[in-house]
Design an enzyme around this catalytic site. Sequence first.
Site, mmCIF file in Angstrom:
data_model
loop_
_atom_site.group_PDB
_atom_site.id
_atom_site.type_symbol
_atom_site.label_atom_id
_atom_site.label_comp_id
_atom_site.label_asym_id
_atom_site.label_seq_id
_atom_site.Cartn_x
_atom_site.Cartn_y
_atom_site.Cartn_z
ATOM 1 N N TYR A 21 42.755 96.864 69.852
ATOM 2 C CA TYR A 21 42.078 96.305 70.906
ATOM 3 C C TYR A 21 41.696 96.872 72.159
ATOM 4 O O TYR A 21 41.285 95.935 73.006
ATOM 5 C CB TYR A 21 41.950 94.995 70.699
ATOM 6 C CG TYR A 21 42.909 94.083 71.205
ATOM 7 C CD1 TYR A 21 43.701 94.947 72.342
ATOM 8 C CD2 TYR A 21 43.737 93.553 70.447
ATOM 9 C CE1 TYR A 21 45.683 94.092 72.514
ATOM 10 C CE2 TYR A 21 44.745 92.335 70.071
ATOM 11 C CZ TYR A 21 46.141 93.334 71.152
ATOM 12 O OH TYR A 21 47.104 91.602 71.333
ATOM 13 N N CYS A 22 42.598 97.887 72.857
ATOM 14 C CA CYS A 22 42.731 98.331 73.477
ATOM 15 C C CYS A 22 41.603 98.510 74.430
ATOM 16 O O CYS A 22 40.466 99.419 73.712
ATOM 17 C CB CYS A 22 44.014 99.502 73.924
ATOM 18 S SG CYS A 22 44.078 100.257 75.812
ATOM 19 N N SER A 117 52.953 90.412 76.092
ATOM 20 C CA SER A 117 52.373 91.250 75.394
ATOM 21 C C SER A 117 52.721 90.056 73.551
ATOM 22 O O SER A 117 53.979 90.847 73.250
ATOM 23 C CB SER A 117 51.422 91.980 75.658
ATOM 24 O OG SER A 117 50.801 91.896 76.401
ATOM 25 N N CYS A 265 38.669 95.243 90.382
ATOM 26 C CA CYS A 265 39.210 95.399 89.249
ATOM 27 C C CYS A 265 39.736 95.648 88.618
ATOM 28 O O CYS A 265 39.185 96.889 88.096
ATOM 29 C CB CYS A 265 38.436 94.343 88.953
ATOM 30 S SG CYS A 265 38.497 92.919 87.024
ATOM 31 N N ASP A 266 40.764 95.319 86.822
ATOM 32 C CA ASP A 266 41.541 96.557 86.469
ATOM 33 C C ASP A 266 40.207 96.538 85.150
ATOM 34 O O ASP A 266 40.546 97.741 84.831
ATOM 35 C CB ASP A 266 42.872 96.168 85.841
ATOM 36 C CG ASP A 266 42.640 94.863 85.207
ATOM 37 O OD1 ASP A 266 42.007 93.578 86.576
ATOM 38 O OD2 ASP A 266 43.026 94.196 83.938
ATOM 39 N N CYS A 304 22.360 78.473 84.561
ATOM 40 C CA CYS A 304 23.935 77.871 84.675
ATOM 41 C C CYS A 304 23.459 76.751 85.949
ATOM 42 O O CYS A 304 23.585 76.080 85.830
ATOM 43 C CB CYS A 304 24.569 79.194 85.424
ATOM 44 S SG CYS A 304 25.353 80.006 84.328
ATOM 45 N N CYS A 307 23.210 73.718 84.713
ATOM 46 C CA CYS A 307 24.067 72.991 83.323
ATOM 47 C C CYS A 307 25.153 72.452 84.341
ATOM 48 O O CYS A 307 25.689 72.498 84.835
ATOM 49 C CB CYS A 307 24.445 73.870 82.707
ATOM 50 S SG CYS A 307 26.297 73.956 82.141
ATOM 51 N N CYS A 331 28.810 81.846 76.471
ATOM 52 C CA CYS A 331 28.310 80.681 77.383
ATOM 53 C C CYS A 331 28.362 79.480 75.758
ATOM 54 O O CYS A 331 28.361 78.274 76.392
ATOM 55 C CB CYS A 331 26.611 80.436 77.405
ATOM 56 S SG CYS A 331 25.754 79.346 78.274
#
Length: 355
Positions: A21-22, A117, A265-266, A304, A307, A331
């Site tokens: 799943y990488c 992991s 962000c990574d 949202c 909500c 959601c």
Amino acid sequence: MNPLTLLIKPAAGRCNMNCGYCFYRSLSAGRENRIMTRDTVDLLIRRIAAYRPSALAVMFQGGEPLLAGLDFYRYFIGAVRKNLRVPVSFAMQTNGLLIDDAYAGFFRANGFLLGVSLDGNRETNDRNRVDNSGSGTFDRVMKSVAVLRRHKVEFNILSVVDDGNVNEIEETYRFFKKNDFSYIQFIPCVGARGNAFLATENYGLFLRKTFDLWYEDYAGGDYVSVRHIDNYLGILLGSPPESCAMCGVCGSYFTVEANGDIYPCDFYCDDAHRVGSLHDETPFEINEKHRAFIEESKIIHERCQSCGYHFLCRGGCKKDRINDDSENRYCKAYKDFFAYAGARIFEIASSIKGE
């Protein structure tokens, strides 16, 4: 206060595993064989010093960060200790395959917190988490965990949840408990911006089942730290989420690649989202491109706004959002979960506050 948090990828996308799943291998195409040089480390330390943070948090990640080698970390930590006079914390996310006594002793001596992991028992873990020859990794990871425990290194477990193992979550939870893994972070498996590996209905099932297992232990006086549940309780108790994915807005850290490139962000380490470089004069000041990325994460979907659970879910992680980055793909899973478990979460929070 001017704290600085850096996620550093010293081995770029290089990895000794080939997980099914990488998502990062495709993002790091062309950067897989880079190892951060000492010149880049020195430049990084100079830029940090010039920024003059009140505190520094460094998280090493990959690929597999241990492929940078122990000498790299000795040099890096030495440079930090020599040139920075602020509180510094070190953490690392690793697949665990390369951990030995030398690494573990180093981690212990320098106060590292490790995330290891592991998706569950041998069958569950080895379904996706295989090495580059296709062999399972479970036994090697468990051996490394034993080394960490022998050296008294603090660590938690990171477990990826996908459509293939979501129905095994009770078995996985009990396996972790049996092995005294008391700090667990479950990650919904979603690829970089669009490739979903966990269906919404399955994520909802996971959230409900995990909470029931956790709640049973909590009610029996046996506390297990499950990160997303801890964060929900923290929000109700007035604390900001420590997980950036649960903050509702991006911008809590900088990702530094092995070559010195900087990303917000990574999950967004691609050319389109490169926001700077260590070769810039002020790489840790939010520039226009970085600010635009942050502002996108603040967009609230119209549903949202009305909500009653938004204050808890906060729109979720930006990587999970669809419809122009404003509606979270999960959601319905969140709504169903809060309707199912919300009363118990509020009850626990109230009891902690003494109300």
